[in-house]
Design an enzyme around this catalytic site. Structure first.
Site, PDB file in Angstrom:
ATOM      1  N   ASP A  77       9.038 -10.628   6.320  1.00  0.00           N
ATOM      2  CA  ASP A  77       8.010  -9.796   5.699  1.00  0.00           C
ATOM      3  C   ASP A  77       6.768  -9.905   6.586  1.00  0.00           C
ATOM      4  OD1 ASP A  77       5.855  -8.868   4.252  1.00  0.00           O
ATOM      5  OD2 ASP A  77       6.359  -9.950   2.411  1.00  0.00           O
ATOM      6  N   VAL A  78       6.358  -8.785   7.183  1.00  0.00           N
ATOM      7  CA  VAL A  78       5.251  -8.853   8.153  1.00  0.00           C
ATOM      8  C   VAL A  78       3.921  -9.253   7.519  1.00  0.00           C
ATOM      9  CG1 VAL A  78       6.270  -7.218   9.793  1.00  0.00           C
ATOM     10  CG2 VAL A  78       4.733  -6.361   7.972  1.00  0.00           C
ATOM     11  N   ASN A 104       5.233  -1.828  13.766  1.00  0.00           N
ATOM     12  CA  ASN A 104       5.586  -0.525  13.208  1.00  0.00           C
ATOM     13  C   ASN A 104       5.702  -0.525  11.690  1.00  0.00           C
ATOM     14  OD1 ASN A 104       7.160   2.211  13.181  1.00  0.00           O
ATOM     15  ND2 ASN A 104       8.535   0.737  12.208  1.00  0.00           N
ATOM     16  N   TYR A 177      -3.157   4.217   1.856  1.00  0.00           N
ATOM     17  CA  TYR A 177      -2.479   4.463   3.133  1.00  0.00           C
ATOM     18  C   TYR A 177      -3.475   4.901   4.217  1.00  0.00           C
ATOM     19  CZ  TYR A 177       0.993   6.243   6.439  1.00  0.00           C
ATOM     20  OH  TYR A 177       1.752   6.463   7.556  1.00  0.00           O
ATOM     21  N   LYS A 181      -4.508   2.944   7.739  1.00  0.00           N
ATOM     22  CA  LYS A 181      -4.340   3.499   9.088  1.00  0.00           C
ATOM     23  C   LYS A 181      -5.692   3.633   9.798  1.00  0.00           C
ATOM     24  CE  LYS A 181       0.151   3.760   9.012  1.00  0.00           C
ATOM     25  NZ  LYS A 181       0.979   2.852   9.847  1.00  0.00           N
TER      26      LYS A 181
HETATM   27  C1  BGC Z   1       2.857   9.718   6.554  1.00  0.00           C
HETATM   28  C2  BGC Z   1       3.765  10.863   6.151  1.00  0.00           C
HETATM   29  C3  BGC Z   1       3.044  12.187   6.359  1.00  0.00           C
HETATM   30  C4  BGC Z   1       2.436  12.286   7.753  1.00  0.00           C
HETATM   31  C5  BGC Z   1       1.590  13.533   7.930  1.00  0.00           C
HETATM   32  C6  BGC Z   1       2.388   9.952   7.964  1.00  0.00           C
HETATM   33  O1  BGC Z   1       1.619   8.883   8.409  1.00  0.00           O
HETATM   34  O2  BGC Z   1       3.579   8.494   6.451  1.00  0.00           O
HETATM   35  O3  BGC Z   1       4.135  10.722   4.790  1.00  0.00           O
HETATM   36  O4  BGC Z   1       3.966  13.254   6.189  1.00  0.00           O
HETATM   37  O5  BGC Z   1       1.629  11.149   7.989  1.00  0.00           O
HETATM   38  O6  BGC Z   1       0.734  13.771   6.859  1.00  0.00           O
END
Ligand code: BGC
Length: 279
Positions: A77-78, A104, A177, A181
């Protein structure tokens, strides 16, 4: 999906990583799977990390071994510090060292802001951001210990962070998310600045919409795919190999002077396609 890397595409990656040792996290599916296969095809020995899906990981190992290089699967598990340290320690024991770390592994836990639980926020930050920190840190320790070995590579090591177009594109309903990122982008740049004097190169690959299990809903029906294509000027959904090839290039000496860069692999998704006809 079992990934769609085509094992016969040898010419394109022409052993760019011959003799190097690579580790790919989340390598049992999607982009990680294609990347692990592409690194093996390019001549690297590969550790196939996974957290669930041992059978898939073993299949990836066998495909990689088909290129005449070494590979093994490693469950970890990272987001767990001890498991990441143990994973890299085992790699140094089995392969002698590490030259390429591909951080990744990533996941989504989507929800509108007011519906999102702290656990959903935390899980995504833990895996997508803290996981990359831990993997980069453990790899960097070994890169620094070993230094440059000219016969193998011009640099002392390469870290490739798997980011996303959502490193810079806000994404309603996915605040965990997108924040992870965005964090990966700054993690990558800061590490690149800190490690470059040691001849360690840190870069990111930022995929757009790639056909993998993480976004199946976005492409698996013709209606969904048509909707998605409105966001992609190049007119096709990406394949895992599109991303894997970018990772191989960034990890290789071909791009030895590329440091602290994000390579968008997105068919133009970050070009504000809505403005093609408006504004
Ligand atoms: C997400 C995807 C999405 C894509 C473009 C990715 O980083 O994991 O679910 O389709 O970005 O929006």
């Amino acid at each position: 999906m079992a990934g769609n890397a085509d094992d016969s595409r040898g010419v394109r990656s022409a052993q760019l990583l011959k003799g190097q040792k690579a580790l790919v996290t989340g390598a049992n599916s999607g982009i990680g799977l294609a990347t692990a296969v592409a690194l093996g095809r390019a001549g690297a020995d590969v550790v196939v990390n996974y957290v669930a899906g041992a059978g898939e990981a073993e299949d990836v190992v066998r495909r990689i071994e088909g290129f005449g290089v070494r590979a093994y699967a490693h469950e970890a598990d990272v987001s767990d510090e001890d498991q990441v340290s143990a994973m890299v320690a085992r790699m140094v024991e089995e392969f002698g060292t590490i030259d390429v770390m591909v951080a990744n592994a990533g996941l989504q836990r989507d929800a509108a802001l007011t519906e999102m639980t702290l656990a959903e926020w935390q899980k995504v930050i833990d895996v997508n951001l803290t996981g990359q920190f831990l993997c980069a840190r453990e790899a960097a320790k070994e890169f620094l210990r070993r230094g440059v070995v000219e016969e193998v590579s011009r640099s002392a090591g390469k870290i490739v962070c798997m980011s996303s177009v959502h490193q810079i594109v806000p994404w309603a309903g996915h605040v965990n998310y997108a924040s992870s990122k965005g964090g990966v982008g700054m993690l990558m740049q800061t590490l690149a600045q800190e490690l470059a004097p040691h001849r360690i190169r840190v870069n990111a690959v930022a995929p757009g919409a790639i056909r993998t299990p993480i976004n199946r809903d976005a492409w698996s029906t013709p209606e969904a795919e048509a909707d998605l294509l409105r966001l992609i000027p190049y007119g096709r959904v990406g394949n895992p190999d599109d991303v894997a090839d970018a990772v191989v290039a960034l990890a290789s000496d071909l791009l030895d002077y590329v440091v602290g860069t994000t390579l968008y692999v997105d068919g133009g998704m970050t070009l504000f396609p809505g403005f093609a006809t408006g504004g």
